[in-house]
Scaffold this active site. Structure first.
Site, PDB file in Angstrom:
ATOM      1  N   ASP A  68       0.857  -1.181   0.000  1.00 28.37           N
ATOM      2  CA  ASP A  68       0.000   0.000   0.000  1.00 28.37           C
ATOM      3  C   ASP A  68       0.892   1.228   0.000  1.00 28.37           C
ATOM      4  O   ASP A  68       1.624   1.469   0.952  1.00 28.37           O
ATOM      5  CB  ASP A  68      -0.900  -0.004   1.245  1.00 28.37           C
ATOM      6  CG  ASP A  68      -1.785   1.231   1.308  1.00 28.37           C
ATOM      7  OD1 ASP A  68      -2.398   1.560   0.278  1.00 28.37           O
ATOM      8  OD2 ASP A  68      -1.837   1.867   2.369  1.00 28.37           O
ATOM      9  N   GLU A 158      -1.166  -1.210  -6.165  1.00 31.28           N
ATOM     10  CA  GLU A 158      -2.366  -0.566  -6.684  1.00 31.28           C
ATOM     11  C   GLU A 158      -2.015   0.080  -8.013  1.00 31.28           C
ATOM     12  O   GLU A 158      -0.930   0.624  -8.178  1.00 31.28           O
ATOM     13  CB  GLU A 158      -2.846   0.517  -5.718  1.00 31.28           C
ATOM     14  CG  GLU A 158      -3.516  -0.022  -4.490  1.00 31.28           C
ATOM     15  CD  GLU A 158      -3.793   1.081  -3.498  1.00 31.28           C
ATOM     16  OE1 GLU A 158      -4.960   1.348  -3.238  1.00 31.28           O
ATOM     17  OE2 GLU A 158      -2.832   1.675  -3.002  1.00 31.28           O
ATOM     18  N   CYS A 221     -12.704  -4.221   4.885  1.00 30.94           N
ATOM     19  CA  CYS A 221     -12.158  -5.015   5.990  1.00 30.94           C
ATOM     20  C   CYS A 221     -11.453  -6.233   5.409  1.00 30.94           C
ATOM     21  O   CYS A 221     -12.029  -6.981   4.625  1.00 30.94           O
ATOM     22  CB  CYS A 221     -13.286  -5.445   6.924  1.00 30.94           C
ATOM     23  SG  CYS A 221     -12.756  -6.581   8.212  1.00 30.94           S
ATOM     24  N   ASP A 250      -3.052   1.117   7.061  1.00 31.81           N
ATOM     25  CA  ASP A 250      -2.222   0.843   5.886  1.00 31.81           C
ATOM     26  C   ASP A 250      -1.974  -0.652   5.725  1.00 31.81           C
ATOM     27  O   ASP A 250      -1.965  -1.183   4.612  1.00 31.81           O
ATOM     28  CB  ASP A 250      -0.881   1.575   5.994  1.00 31.81           C
ATOM     29  CG  ASP A 250      -1.056   3.070   5.965  1.00 31.81           C
ATOM     30  OD1 ASP A 250      -2.041   3.522   5.359  1.00 31.81           O
ATOM     31  OD2 ASP A 250      -0.219   3.779   6.548  1.00 31.81           O
TER      32      ASP A 250
HETATM   33 ZN   LIG Z   1     -14.849  -6.881   9.240  1.00 30.91          ZN
END
Ligand SMILES: [Zn+2]
Length: 307
Positions: A68, A158, A221, A250
């Site tokens: 990240d 990314e 998440c 992060d």
């Molecule tokens: Zn969760």
């Protein structure tokens, strides 16, 4: 080449700084680079060594790493933080020197004279500082990419478009933008982070580089997959509103990036931790394999910066 000395034709013997990292290895190639002006040249020698495979650390059993990239630092899916060099002091000195140089130039111009000796000296000092800053950033990009490529065969990033990300918030005359100053500061941070360079280094150092869609990686998440803006109340802290999972924001994002990359791999047996743990056999060539394009669809929301 003899120990930490190098003989350059027409120049003679020069001392090498930072050498001795690969004792007993044969120097294969030397590249000489010149910085600075014709009057005050600065010479640098880049020495390439041939290092036997058993002397290079084997890649970690985790065959893949998600990264990240952020403003000022990158965090990988193992939780390791790769900080950018702290150039605050150097930046302040450069700023001061820039003001001095501008004043000196102005004074010369006011008298209709060519640049004074003093003005030229100040400009030279300024250029020297800027070169130093550039070298520091390049060094950091090299070290981080080397570390990432050494610890994993596959690196997932990314797919960031720095040009789009750093577009000004200024807007048009009829439709002025909001928070123009803040966005300008963020843009400076993104550009200073030099993430494009890290990507280019990884392209040739890592076994495989996969780029994934960056949308919502910081709001998802990593445990249950719940996507919510509220998951990330602060810049650093992540707390899932569905399952209660808490983590460094992060690190959580890096895990999501890794997960997306693994989902794109045709050979992965699933996208979970077991697929990730699949070790690559020692001696596997680390030449780059064919890149895997990001999936179609799932457009990046307008104004999304990935940060
Ligand atoms: Zn969760």
């Amino acid at each position: 080449m003899d120990g930490d000395r190098l003989r350059i034709p027409k120049v003679g013997w020069v001392r090498l700084h930072g050498s001795g990292q690969y004792p007993g290895c044969k120097a294969k190639q030397v590249r000489i680079r010149r910085e600075g002006s014709d009057d005050h040249p600065k010479w640098y020698a880049h020495v390439f060594y041939e290092v036997p495979a058993d002397q290079v650390g084997p890649p970690a059993p985790d065959g893949a790493l998600g990264v990240d990239r952020n403003c000022g630092q990158a965090t990988d899916s193992d939780g390791e933080v790769h900080p950018l060099p702290d150039t605050a002091k150097l930046d302040a000195n450069i700023k001061r020197k820039q003001r001095k140089a501008a004043k000196a130039r102005e004074r010369s111009r006011a008298f209709g004279q060519p640049l004074s000796h003093r003005a030229r000296r100040i400009c030279g000092q300024l250029r020297k500082m800027q070169r130093k800053k550039k070298r520091r950033r390049e060094d950091a990009a090299h070290r981080h990419s080397r570390r990432m490529a050494d610890s994993a065969h596959t690196v997932v990033l990314e797919d960031l478009n720095t040009k789009d990300m750093t577009r000004s918030a200024k807007g048009t005359d009829g439709n002025p933008g909001r928070q123009v100053k803040q966005k300008a500061g963020l843009n400076r941070g993104i550009l200073a982070s030099n993430w494009g360079r890290l990507e280019r280094h990884l392209d040739y150092k890592a076994g495989r580089v996969i780029k994934v869609n960056p949308a919502y990686t910081s709001q998802t998440c990593a445990v249950c997959g719940h996507v919510d803006k509220e998951n990330r109340r602060t810049q650093a802290h992540f707390q899932c509103t569905a399952c209660g999972h808490t983590a460094n924001a992060d690190h959580n994002a890096a895990l999501n990036i890794l997960e997306r990359g693994m989902a794109l791999l045709p050979t992965a047996h699933g996208a979970g931790a077991s697929a990730r743990r699949e070790a690559i056999p020692l001696g596997t060539s680390t030449t780059r394999e064919q890149g895997i394009p990001p999936p179609a669809g799932a457009p990046v929301p307008a104004g999304y910066t990935g940060i």
